[in-house]
Every structure is written in structure tokens, then in C-alpha cells.
Design a protein around this motif. Sequence first.
Motif, short mmCIF file in Angstrom:
data_model
loop_
_atom_site.label_atom_id
_atom_site.label_comp_id
_atom_site.label_asym_id
_atom_site.label_seq_id
_atom_site.Cartn_x
_atom_site.Cartn_y
_atom_site.Cartn_z
N ALA A 230 -1.80 4.24 -12.04
CA ALA A 230 -1.88 5.44 -11.20
C ALA A 230 -1.86 5.11 -9.72
N ALA A 231 -2.47 3.98 -9.35
CA ALA A 231 -2.51 3.61 -7.93
C ALA A 231 -2.66 2.10 -7.80
N HIS A 232 -1.68 1.46 -7.21
CA HIS A 232 -1.81 0.06 -6.85
C HIS A 232 -2.76 -0.06 -5.66
N PRO A 233 -3.32 -1.24 -5.40
CA PRO A 233 -4.18 -1.41 -4.23
C PRO A 233 -3.46 -0.98 -2.94
N ARG A 234 -4.18 -0.29 -2.07
CA ARG A 234 -3.57 0.27 -0.87
C ARG A 234 -2.85 -0.77 -0.01
N PRO A 235 -3.43 -1.97 0.21
CA PRO A 235 -2.70 -2.96 1.02
C PRO A 235 -1.36 -3.36 0.40
N VAL A 236 -1.30 -3.39 -0.93
CA VAL A 236 -0.04 -3.71 -1.61
C VAL A 236 0.98 -2.60 -1.41
N VAL A 237 0.54 -1.35 -1.61
CA VAL A 237 1.44 -0.21 -1.43
C VAL A 237 1.96 -0.17 0.00
N ASP A 238 1.10 -0.40 0.97
CA ASP A 238 1.52 -0.36 2.37
C ASP A 238 2.59 -1.41 2.66
N GLN A 239 2.46 -2.58 2.08
CA GLN A 239 3.47 -3.62 2.29
C GLN A 239 4.82 -3.21 1.70
N VAL A 240 4.79 -2.67 0.49
CA VAL A 240 6.05 -2.27 -0.15
C VAL A 240 6.70 -1.13 0.63
N LEU A 241 5.90 -0.15 1.05
CA LEU A 241 6.46 0.98 1.80
C LEU A 241 7.06 0.52 3.13
N ALA A 242 6.43 -0.44 3.78
CA ALA A 242 6.97 -0.96 5.05
C ALA A 242 8.32 -1.62 4.82
N GLN A 243 8.47 -2.31 3.70
CA GLN A 243 9.74 -2.94 3.40
C GLN A 243 10.80 -1.89 3.05
N LEU A 244 10.41 -0.82 2.36
CA LEU A 244 11.35 0.26 2.09
C LEU A 244 11.79 0.93 3.38
N ASP A 245 10.87 1.10 4.31
CA ASP A 245 11.23 1.66 5.61
C ASP A 245 12.25 0.77 6.31
N ALA A 246 12.05 -0.53 6.23
CA ALA A 246 12.98 -1.46 6.88
C ALA A 246 14.38 -1.37 6.27
N LEU A 247 14.43 -1.07 4.99
CA LEU A 247 15.71 -0.92 4.31
C LEU A 247 16.36 0.44 4.58
#
Length: 398
Positions: A230-247
Motif C-alpha cells: 500500500a505504501a513504500h517508505p516515503r524516502p524511497v517514494v520520493d527518490q523514485v518520483l524525483a527520477q520520474l520527474d527527471a525523465l
Amino acid sequence: MRLYLLALNPTDSVTEGFLPAAARLGLTVTVLTDHPEAHRAAYAGLPAPPGVTACEVRDHREVVALVSRLGAPDAVFSNSDHLQIQTALTADYFGLPAKDWRAALRTKNKAELRRRLTATGHDTVRALELPPGQDVATLDPPYPCVVKPREGVASEDVALAAGPAELAAHVAAVRTRRPHDALVVEEFLAGDLHTLETLGDGTRRHVLGGFRTRLSPPPHFVEESLEFVAAHPRPVVDQVLAQLDALGVGLGACHTEFVVQPDGRARIIEVNYRAIGDQCDLMLARLLGIPYFEHVLAVHLGRPLPDDLGTRTGRYGHNRAVLADRAGTLTAAPAPQEHEADGVQLVYRPVRAVGEHHEHHRTNRDYLGVVWAVGPDQQAVDRAVSRFVDANRWEITP
């Protein structure tokens, strides 16, 4: 309102998810495909089958020309990995909501994905391109390394190599099947595999949760089962979202695969700029209790997502593939079915028809069927899936 849906082969995501959702939204759907007869057969049992028109969908110029002849669209959409760039360019041509074609290219082209993440300072994975015809001995990759088609999908022709001999053997095997495809050889990213499922309208983005994925033993990477998180750890999610933003990922559904390393670093394996497949998207909609497929289509119509999707919590899910372990003809398998007991809903869908002969690919192409269950308790859904698999038989005759 008219929706043009670009597709290659028929998929459960379209047949069971997007087409019924389009009907509920009151859309007139025309499927553009290079496999028209297969699509007509797949949709024959639907209450309101869509129109199906033959089209060279891999060529955006042909798509634009055909859509111009057929009539102005209100949305152009695809859930195919291979058609996101063509769909984005077509939608943009007609002035419709569209994914950035550059983001579609970066996520499809695995070498370009690595270059983009390196250039933006988000992650550096040593990755080398191997064009068709180039000798693999000219490369100096880190070992262990992974070889994969640059624009591949679904673990097809992906393998782990411990050294030069294994790498050369894997490359030679892939080239017998796809001699004109460029390959990527990159460092192996160790760690448990996870996914993040997101949905955006270009302004806001919702994180829908993700999955914990169990893979087959190396050297191959076949997805055997997925457990909803349901929810990965927030620091992990934030890292993935930042990489998606970069893409540049923003509009529509996105399915991202990543590993988390011991130091807490989230490193992307690949980005599929579409909804997760293999029945997981259908399971996700059931788990969350939201009109997931309608939301995906709505953003391509230019409609904003609500601030709160109203997702249901406290639900668990388990998706498991039944895999062929050898080549042969499937001579016995259960029929498609779904039922509910003790609060657990279970669904089974065949992937291969009885009577079909297949080689043993050691990829997702070996799926015979997919069974999934959702309910209020993880152990209960795990047991329901295991009971179904144990109670049924899939027979392959050489």
C-alpha cells in the motif's frame, strides 16, 4: 466523443479494463492495430465491441493520416509499451492532451533512460549500448552485468552474465531471435525488486501504491508473483518520483520497477509509461475500489484528477503466474473463473489456450495463466492463491 486506441496484440488490460471503462464514459472507440482479426476475435463477446481498423501503428505518420481520414478525435491513447511515442505524437498533432514524446522515448529506450538520469544527477548506472553487428568483445562492462534489448519489455531476452563467456553466449542467443535490435549491457543492480504505480494529469500525481515482486532464479528475470504494498517508505517514494520527474513522466499511468539497496538508495530498473499489466491493473482497481481505468482515460480527455481519489485502504493482494516449465502443447488447464469466499475475491485468467504449442522462453511468454486474489488479510489471499494453484492442473505434452 471519439477515442482512438492504438494497440498491437490484444491484452486483458484493454479488453477487460479500458474498453469497458470507455463504454462507461460514453466514448465511441476505434481500435487502430496491425493485428485487426485478433482484436475482432478478442472483443466479440463484449456488450459493445469497438470498431477495429487496420493501421501501421508503429509509424506515427500512418496513424495521423488514418485518423485524419476517419474523423477528428477527442483523445488518442495506448497502453502498449511499444506505441507510447507514436501515440504522444499523434495526440499532440491533433492538439489533444499528450504525453511528452521525449519522456516516452526516454522511458522506452533503456540506454537513453540511463543517460538522462546520469545527466540530471539522479543516478549513474554504468550502461553500454551494443548496436546490431558490433562484437560484444569490444565492450568492457562491469561484472556481473545484465544484457537486455534496448527497447525490450516483459523480461524478454534479459539475462544475467557473471563474466565474458556468459555475456557472449547470451548476446549470441538474443541475436538469433532479434538480429536487428540494439542491446544494452549494464551493471547489475542488486536488491529486492519493487514497483511504484502512479497516475497523473500533468499537474497533480497520485501514488497508488506498488508491488513487491518475486523473480525466478538467475540468470533470467521472470516475474513469478507480486504482492501489493500500500505504501513504500516515503524516502524511497520520493527518490523514485524525483527520477520520474527527471525523465519527464507526468500524464497518465506509469509503472516503475526499482530496487532498494542496503543504504536506502532507490535505483530504477526500468520505467513502463503505461499501466501495469498481467492482470495487476485489474487487481489494483479492485483493491483500491476506484474507477482506475476511467481515471486513466479521463486525463487523456483533458479532465483533471480529483485531489482525493477515494482509494480504499486495508486491502491486500497477491498475483501469481502459472509458468510453463518446458516446451510443448498445453493439453489441460482450468477455464477462466472468479469467485468469493470468506471475504477474499479470487480471479483466474488463462494466458495460453489449450491446444497451443509454445517453446520454452524463460520469460513472461511462459505464462500459462494468472491467478490473483484480494481481501482484508495478506495470509488469507496468499492461501487462496495457493489453494487454487494446488487444486488445478496445467498439462504440457511435448
